[in-house]
Design a protein around this motif. Sequence first.
Motif, PDB file in Angstrom:
ATOM      1  N   ARG A   2     -10.586  25.517 -33.045  1.00 34.20           N
ATOM      2  CA  ARG A   2     -10.080  24.148 -32.963  1.00 34.20           C
ATOM      3  C   ARG A   2     -11.258  23.193 -32.939  1.00 34.20           C
ATOM      4  NH1 ARG A   2      -8.822  22.776 -26.890  1.00 34.20           N
ATOM      5  NH2 ARG A   2     -10.193  24.266 -25.882  1.00 34.20           N
ATOM      6  N   TYR A   3     -10.994  21.973 -33.338  1.00 31.47           N
ATOM      7  CA  TYR A   3     -12.025  20.953 -33.466  1.00 31.47           C
ATOM      8  C   TYR A   3     -11.583  19.735 -32.668  1.00 31.47           C
ATOM      9  CZ  TYR A   3     -13.348  24.025 -37.235  1.00 31.47           C
ATOM     10  OH  TYR A   3     -13.698  25.139 -37.955  1.00 31.47           O
ATOM     11  N   LEU A   5     -12.334  15.946 -31.692  1.00 32.46           N
ATOM     12  CA  LEU A   5     -13.017  14.736 -32.123  1.00 32.46           C
ATOM     13  C   LEU A   5     -13.257  13.840 -30.921  1.00 32.46           C
ATOM     14  CD1 LEU A   5     -10.790  14.123 -35.248  1.00 32.46           C
ATOM     15  CD2 LEU A   5     -13.159  14.927 -35.259  1.00 32.46           C
ATOM     16  N   PHE A  21     -11.023  13.281 -40.718  1.00 36.14           N
ATOM     17  CA  PHE A  21     -11.070  14.610 -40.108  1.00 36.14           C
ATOM     18  C   PHE A  21      -9.810  14.845 -39.271  1.00 36.14           C
ATOM     19  CE2 PHE A  21     -15.855  15.900 -39.832  1.00 36.14           C
ATOM     20  CZ  PHE A  21     -16.067  15.529 -41.145  1.00 36.14           C
ATOM     21  N   PHE A  27      -7.759  19.812 -36.123  1.00 35.11           N
ATOM     22  CA  PHE A  27      -8.550  18.719 -35.560  1.00 35.11           C
ATOM     23  C   PHE A  27      -7.658  17.859 -34.665  1.00 35.11           C
ATOM     24  CE2 PHE A  27     -11.182  19.990 -39.011  1.00 35.11           C
ATOM     25  CZ  PHE A  27     -12.464  19.572 -38.728  1.00 35.11           C
TER      26      PHE A  27
END
Length: 163
Positions: A2-3, A5, A21, A27
Amino acid sequence: MRYLLVPGRGVPLPGHWMRRFAERAGFSWAPEPPGPPYLPDERVAALAAAVRADDTPAVLVAHSAGCLTVALWAARHTGPIRGALLVTPPEVPPDRIVVPRAPLPFPSILVASRNDPYTTMPGFRALAADWGAELVDAGDVGHLDSATGFGPWPEGERLVARL
């Protein structure tokens, strides 16, 4: 994977690379961009909650003051972080925010701009050295935001993939 931000002080404009993104699978915001003022303790708490919400390893993708949030979080918390992309962190006077200067406990890449209005190249080099981050000189790209033409940012996507 997982990302997460981690936004800066302001709310990224609709075309900003972070917004792009955020539209991709995997994200999510940590936190949703609240806009000014930048309140470090609130931002760190929101990042801590996002990291704790899932045991899946995460890559942190931070812009501007979001990089400070990452450094502050890393000084106070632990979690399953695979790495961090730190894009154009600002230099701030220590009487405003005491930014940790210890090595981050995960791999990181710091993206620097030769003509950033908030940080000098020596400042970027010092932060990268202190945080143990790989320094990537992106050239003359301003603050690497919508105002300087960064909606799509393919190089950023490649850097995230490296982490």
